[in-house]
Design a protein around this motif. Sequence first.
Motif: not given
Length: 296
Positions: A259-262, A266-267, A272-273
């Motif tokens: 899960a991405f941190p809240a 966006t960059e 990380y993608r």
Amino acid sequence: MAIDVELTTYPGLDERIVVVRAGDEVDCVFVRTERFNVLVDTLATPSLCARAMELLADRIHDRPLVVINSHMDWDHFWGNLAIGNDVPIIAHDKAIERLRDPSAQKELADKRSQESRFHDVEITMPTISFSGESMTLHGGDLTLELLHTPGHTPDHVAVWIPELRVCLAVDAVEYPIPEVWSRSPEDLRSLCLSLRKIRDLQPRHVILAHGQTADPSIVERNIAYFGKLRDTVAQLPEGLLVQDALNEQPGCRIEEFVAFPAGMPTETRAFYRRCHKSNLDAAVAARLAGMDFTGS
């Protein structure tokens, strides 16, 4: 791009350790021992490093300074120029090999063309290097064990302080995931072994250069991520293994692993993608080579 430098810490962290934070770009770490002071990494530019030295001035004036370059990624060592000529800079032998490659100067030229803040950067070599698995600095009250932890890069070094059970993991551990050096299954295996090496130290604090955390549970989460990556790739039909966009296929997307941190910008999510894609490509190469890269 203006970046602020500040000194910070984490709950329960010994006061002899100070985190030096350059905005959201990167953290480096200052350690004060009885015999000398240590700065692990020098940030991305000489001006940022000089600002860090100003903030640390009251801590570094009374004893020698030693610098450790954890690895030769630009955001960690391009501040070396701001360190005086009389200050030793320590790195792994593999770091010297990286800096002698023409790609090091090309990367600097590319960065200068993109952002004016890199115009004062000159690649400044470490002055001391070590080979093999480790090097130890004896600071009197504290010991700093420089551990070769390859995988993210071939030259990567983490720092273990056994008296405090603190590991300065730098980029060997990342939140939410680390990035492998290449698509080679050998590099992926090295990264997983480095994670296990850090996990087996049983640290109380694991200080990351990215992610702004010292939570030791991140190490186990990184290990679990690579275990799930191995298992996912093992179940893929052979016809999918040659697809370049495999990371976009159902079951392979990063959101299905972590899960991405809240509030993550966006960059940063995009970065990380790309890390996940590199990791996935290397995992596919490992399957094709018949290698269990996790070391379990």
